[in-house]
Each structure stands twice: as structure tokens, then as C-alpha cells.
Design an enzyme around this catalytic site. Structure first.
Site, PDB file in Angstrom:
ATOM      1  N   ASP A  47      11.671 -89.637  -2.085  1.00 43.77           N
ATOM      2  CA  ASP A  47      12.295 -90.519  -3.066  1.00 43.77           C
ATOM      3  C   ASP A  47      11.299 -91.636  -3.350  1.00 43.77           C
ATOM      4  O   ASP A  47      10.925 -92.386  -2.454  1.00 43.77           O
ATOM      5  CB  ASP A  47      13.597 -91.077  -2.510  1.00 43.77           C
ATOM      6  CG  ASP A  47      14.348 -91.899  -3.529  1.00 43.77           C
ATOM      7  OD1 ASP A  47      14.152 -93.126  -3.545  1.00 43.77           O
ATOM      8  OD2 ASP A  47      15.113 -91.330  -4.313  1.00 43.77           O
ATOM      9  N   HIS A 129      -1.815 -91.905 -19.785  1.00 41.58           N
ATOM     10  CA  HIS A 129      -2.829 -92.796 -20.376  1.00 41.58           C
ATOM     11  C   HIS A 129      -2.565 -94.218 -19.922  1.00 41.58           C
ATOM     12  O   HIS A 129      -1.426 -94.675 -19.830  1.00 41.58           O
ATOM     13  CB  HIS A 129      -2.880 -92.651 -21.894  1.00 41.58           C
ATOM     14  CG  HIS A 129      -1.807 -93.335 -22.677  1.00 41.58           C
ATOM     15  ND1 HIS A 129      -1.890 -94.656 -23.082  1.00 41.58           N
ATOM     16  CD2 HIS A 129      -0.631 -92.874 -23.174  1.00 41.58           C
ATOM     17  CE1 HIS A 129      -0.824 -94.975 -23.784  1.00 41.58           C
ATOM     18  NE2 HIS A 129      -0.030 -93.917 -23.864  1.00 41.58           N
ATOM     19  N   ASP A 141       4.702 -98.274 -22.754  1.00 37.96           N
ATOM     20  CA  ASP A 141       3.698 -97.382 -23.341  1.00 37.96           C
ATOM     21  C   ASP A 141       2.292 -97.894 -23.049  1.00 37.96           C
ATOM     22  O   ASP A 141       1.741 -98.664 -23.829  1.00 37.96           O
ATOM     23  CB  ASP A 141       3.910 -97.289 -24.858  1.00 37.96           C
ATOM     24  CG  ASP A 141       2.989 -96.309 -25.538  1.00 37.96           C
ATOM     25  OD1 ASP A 141       2.381 -95.477 -24.836  1.00 37.96           O
ATOM     26  OD2 ASP A 141       2.875 -96.370 -26.778  1.00 37.96           O
ATOM     27  N   GLU A 175      -6.242 -93.330 -25.430  1.00 41.86           N
ATOM     28  CA  GLU A 175      -5.219 -92.414 -25.964  1.00 41.86           C
ATOM     29  C   GLU A 175      -4.704 -92.914 -27.288  1.00 41.86           C
ATOM     30  O   GLU A 175      -4.454 -92.121 -28.209  1.00 41.86           O
ATOM     31  CB  GLU A 175      -4.073 -92.272 -24.955  1.00 41.86           C
ATOM     32  CG  GLU A 175      -3.039 -91.225 -25.310  1.00 41.86           C
ATOM     33  CD  GLU A 175      -1.853 -91.767 -26.119  1.00 41.86           C
ATOM     34  OE1 GLU A 175      -0.963 -90.971 -26.471  1.00 41.86           O
ATOM     35  OE2 GLU A 175      -1.824 -92.992 -26.398  1.00 41.86           O
ATOM     36  N   ASP A 204       4.185 -90.015 -20.404  1.00 42.02           N
ATOM     37  CA  ASP A 204       3.888 -91.048 -21.397  1.00 42.02           C
ATOM     38  C   ASP A 204       5.208 -91.636 -21.879  1.00 42.02           C
ATOM     39  O   ASP A 204       5.976 -90.977 -22.576  1.00 42.02           O
ATOM     40  CB  ASP A 204       3.123 -90.409 -22.569  1.00 42.02           C
ATOM     41  CG  ASP A 204       2.561 -91.444 -23.541  1.00 42.02           C
ATOM     42  OD1 ASP A 204       2.900 -92.628 -23.392  1.00 42.02           O
ATOM     43  OD2 ASP A 204       1.786 -91.046 -24.424  1.00 42.02           O
ATOM     44  N   ASP A 306      13.337 -94.895 -12.498  1.00 31.40           N
ATOM     45  CA  ASP A 306      13.586 -94.384 -11.153  1.00 31.40           C
ATOM     46  C   ASP A 306      13.746 -92.861 -11.176  1.00 31.40           C
ATOM     47  O   ASP A 306      13.115 -92.137 -10.397  1.00 31.40           O
ATOM     48  CB  ASP A 306      14.839 -95.051 -10.585  1.00 31.40           C
ATOM     49  CG  ASP A 306      15.055 -94.738  -9.108  1.00 31.40           C
ATOM     50  OD1 ASP A 306      14.081 -94.394  -8.422  1.00 31.40           O
ATOM     51  OD2 ASP A 306      16.209 -94.839  -8.651  1.00 31.40           O
ATOM     52  N   ASP A 310      11.021 -90.117  -9.558  1.00 32.11           N
ATOM     53  CA  ASP A 310      11.416 -89.125  -8.556  1.00 32.11           C
ATOM     54  C   ASP A 310      11.152 -87.703  -9.052  1.00 32.11           C
ATOM     55  O   ASP A 310      10.756 -86.824  -8.278  1.00 32.11           O
ATOM     56  CB  ASP A 310      12.898 -89.284  -8.212  1.00 32.11           C
ATOM     57  CG  ASP A 310      13.194 -90.554  -7.433  1.00 32.11           C
ATOM     58  OD1 ASP A 310      12.248 -91.114  -6.840  1.00 32.11           O
ATOM     59  OD2 ASP A 310      14.359 -90.982  -7.407  1.00 32.11           O
TER      60      ASP A 310
END
Length: 442
Positions: A47, A129, A141, A175, A204, A306, A310
Site C-alpha cells: 500500500d 513526464h 500535470d 513532454e 500522466d 491514493d 496503489d
């Protein structure tokens, strides 16, 4: 991402994901074979601590703030980002390489990190990227993907993982200028080295504030690994279309390397159906701060970050174990077929042709049925000669939405060629749905 113009508990989550894989036939319940090392099987996917991923994002935000508000190609903030990530990986025992290239008159950098060991002829890569646009710090981003890949790599080190395949991680530059860094990396790989990459996983934008859960529709084995993971969480996914070809997986895909990945949405608007499925706000962009100055640490949905972090670890652990069996030929129907409420059975047809002999004893039937009460549904696979193979019975206690699963059918008595049908009947009142798509894998 390149612009188009240019807990339930960890144990319960892991158990659900492994159960989904077993049901889909992607993990065996028998004793490990020689091709699947006991050491690899013993190491369950971890986890990933959300706090660790967010700490990496805070570091990237601080770097941007100290360097003109961004981490763009050719700017000091980008080089500082590369140096920061490299230092973490060096300390964790990775072999790192900084690759230089030139774009738009400025020096760019890729960072490659190799984990010692594993079969050098089977390389599993994960990457993201690291550059932002010049208008903001680029925390979703693509700080989100970069931070999650970094933390997954550090988890490999903490576990001292000994995978069957060799693990390699990449952080790409420029990128936002047209996938420049990842193209440079791939184009400078000798053909023999390209052929050793068994898969590239791309991440991404995986923490969008109004998130969706999108899976790349590319390599079937990688795609199914992610779908099974989210199915184990009870999270529905959709095929990613907004960023197709607009992120670094395209550089790998274009030279024949199998690819896959995850995405939570950019500038497109979340529909009402998507908001009902995932929460969030309908009629609003998945990321209102896309390519803007407000793409800061406040522009992150913790739950999405999260879950996706995982999922990255799950895919790395799963796909680096043993030898990936190439998927067989796939025959698919994507035409929607409405299922009448408490009505007659409906069918969707897939035509198989050009094969010899009978169908396999391990024929895979992948089913995607959208329905508001799956317990109402009876699902059969009907062979060309009319023989029906029951995939799912109705059940009053089966109260979840949708039937998204892969069933294994012993169809060795059936001729392979012909019209195969998925037959679905709703046997109770008040709920509706439709066959979204289904496929046979030989």
C-alpha cells in the site's frame, strides 16, 4: 500532459484485487511454477503511503516556487526537479542515468533509474513526464504521475524486491513540447534493446481534482491488470480517450512496445453519468487548472491520487512476476444492446473466422454489462452450434451494479469459427441496463 494543440484497509483492498485476478484467470491458485519464483510471489504489492506521495508533490511545488513558478523545459526549475528525484533514487540503491537532449534551443534531461537484478531480456518500465508548462508549477500535470512513480520505485527499494523481470523507471523532459524526451529515449535505443521491453506503463495526471478513473486501451494484459485492480476496489473504470497519443506512452507504442497506463482527466467536462459513477461535479472539467498557474498542491484529489498510486505498485509487482503470456487473438463487439427490464433475453454477436480446429479449453469471455442491479442478470455464452455455457446466474443477494468480468470457458468441444453470442436476460423488475461490450480471447 501535452496540449492537444501542439481505505478500506490495505489488506482488504489487496485481497479484493488478488481475488479479482484469480477470478479473471490471471493468477493461478496452484503451486508456483518454475517460471514464477517463490520470492516474487511472497512479496505482495504494498500500500503506497499517500503522505509520501504528497510530500514529493510539496517538494516539486517548493522547487517551482523557488524558480520562477514553474518547472518547464529549459528552466532552472526543471533541472532542479531532475536533481531532486535523482538524489532520492541514488540513495535508495538505483542505478541512475541522466540523458541530455536539445529542444527549442535549450538542454533537456531524461532521468532513467534501473533496479538491480531481474531478467535483462524482459524489462518492465514505468514512467511519467517531469516537466510542467511555463504558466504554472504543474503539480497535477504532471507532478502527480512523477511523484507516484517515484514512490513506487522507493517501495521497490524498501521491499528489496527481487522480481523476475528487470525493473526500469523513467522521468521524461519536454513532454509539453511534443513528447520530446521520451521520443529521444526510444529513438536512441538499439532495436535489440527495444525488443527487451515487455511493457511500458505511463502515468500522466492521476490526481485531478474532479477525477475520473480512466485506463489506457492498449496492451490487453496491462489494461486488464489495471481494470482488475480497480474492480477489486469496487471502482468502475472507463477507457481513456482524451489523452490518447498526447503523452509519453505514444513514443513507446509507435515502435511496437506494449503500453498501458492510468489517467484522471484534463480539460474535458465530466458528464452527469460520470459524476454519478465517481462523484465530483458534473458539467465541470476534470481539472479546471489544467496548464494554468493554479495547478498547485491545492489542485489534487487525495482519493484519486491514493488509489492510482496503489494501482501503480500493484501493476509493477504483478507484471514483473514470471513470464507474461502474450494475449491471444481477440474478437470483440462494442455495439450497445439494451436489456429489457424483466423481459426476453437479448444477444450480441461476435463472428470468429479464419481459425482452424476447435476453440480452446481456456476460452476467455470478457464481459462489460452496465446495469443498475447485476443480481437480476443471467448471462450465457452461446457457441455457434447453439450450446450455451452459463457465465452468471441471477441472485437476489448480488446487489452491486454492472457485470465487468472475464470468464474462462472450456469450449474445446466447439468449432472455433462461427457466430458466438453473449446472451443476457433480466429476470426481475425495476432495474435496467445494456451490454456495453464483450470479447472472446483465443
Amino acid at each position: 500532459m501535452l496540449h492537444s494543440a501542439t481505505r478500506t484497509s490495505a489488506i482488504r483492498r489487496r485481497t479484493a484485487a488478488v481475488t479479482a485476478l484469480i477470478c479473471a484467470g490471471l493468477l493461478a491458485t496452484a503451486a508456483p511454477s518454475a517460471a514464477t519464483s517463490p520470492a516474487a510471489l511472497a512479496a505482495a504489492p504494498p500500500d503506497i503511503p499517500l503522505a509520501n506521495v504528497k510530500a514529493h508533490l510539496a517538494d516539486l511545488q517548493s522547487i517551482a516556487t523557488a524558480n520562477g513558478g514553474n518547472r518547464a523545459h529549459g528552466r532552472a526549475g526543471y533541472k532542479a526537479s531532475i536533481d531532486h528525484v535523482k538524489a532520492k533514487l541514488d540513495a535508495a540503491g538505483f542505478t541512475t542515468t541522466v540523458q541530455q537532449f536539445t529542444s527549442a534551443g535549450a538542454t533537456g534531461y531524461n532521468l532513467i533509474a534501473d533496479w538491480p537484478g531481474g531478467d535483462a531480456n524482459q524489462v518492465l518500465m514505468a514512467g511519467a513526464h517531469l516537466d510542467s508548462v511555463s504558466s504554472g508549477p504543474g503539480i497535477n500535470d504532471n507532478g502527480s504521475g512523477s511523484a507516484a512513480v517515484l514512490e513506487a520505485a522507493l517501495a521497490v527499494s524498501r521491499a528489496q524486491l527481487k522480481p523476475d523481470k528487470h525493473l526500469r523507471f523513467g522521468w521524461w523532459g519536454a513532454e509539453e513540447l511534443g513528447l520530446v524526451g521520451s521520443k529521444y529515449y526510444v529513438n536512441n535505443l538499439p532495436a535489440a534493446d527495444r525488443s527487451k521491453i515487455s511493457g511500458y506503463l505511463n502515468f500522466d495526471m492521476i490526481g485531478s481534482p474532479n477525477p475520473g478513473y480512466f485506463v489506457y486501451d492498449d496492451d490487453p494484459a496491462i489494461e486488464q491488470t489495471f481494470k482488475n485492480y480497480f474492480a477489486g476496489l469496487g471502482v468502475q473504470t472507463e477507457i481513456e480517450t482524451e489523452g490518447d497519443g498526447r503523452s509519453d506512452h505514444a513514443s513507446f507504442k509507435n515502435v511496437g512496445i506494449p503500453v498501458g497506463g492510468l489517467f484522471t482527466g484534463a480539460s474535458r467536462t465530466k458528464s452527469s453519468a460520470q459524476a454519478q459513477k465517481w462523484g465530483g461535479t458534473a458539467g465541470q472539467a476534470f481539472d479546471r487548472c489544467y496548464h494554468s498557474s493554479c495547478d498547485t498542491t491545492s489542485n489534487i484529489n487525495d482519493t484519486a491520487l491514493d488509489r492510482n498510486s496503489d494501482a501503480i505498485a500493484h501493476a509493477i509487482w504483478t507484471l514483473s512476476t514470471g513470464t507474461t503470456v502474450p494475449p491471444g487473438d481477440v474478437y470483440e463487439s462494442t455495439a450497445d444492446v439494451a436489456i429489457p427490464d424483466n423481459g426476453a433475453a437479448v444477444t450480441s454477436t461476435v463472428t470468429v473466422s479464419g481459425r482452424t480446429g476447435n476453440a480452446p479449453a481456456t476460452l476467455k469471455a470478457g464481459v462489460d454489462i452496465k446495469h443498475t442491479w447485476r443480481g437480476d442478470l443471467v448471462v450465457d455464452l452461446v457457441a455457434p452450434d447453439g450450446t450455451a455455457y452459463r457465465l452468471k446466474n441471477s441472485s437476489g443477494s448480488d446487489s452491486a451494479d454492472n457485470v465487468i468480468a472475464t470468464y474462462t470457458v472450456n469450449a474445446s468441444a466447439e468449432a472455433a469459427n462461427g457466430d458466438w453470442k453473449l446472451r443476457v436476460q433480466d429476470v426481475a423488475a425495476q432495474d435496467t441496463g445494456y451490454i456495453d461490450s464483450w470479447k472472446l480471447t483465443f
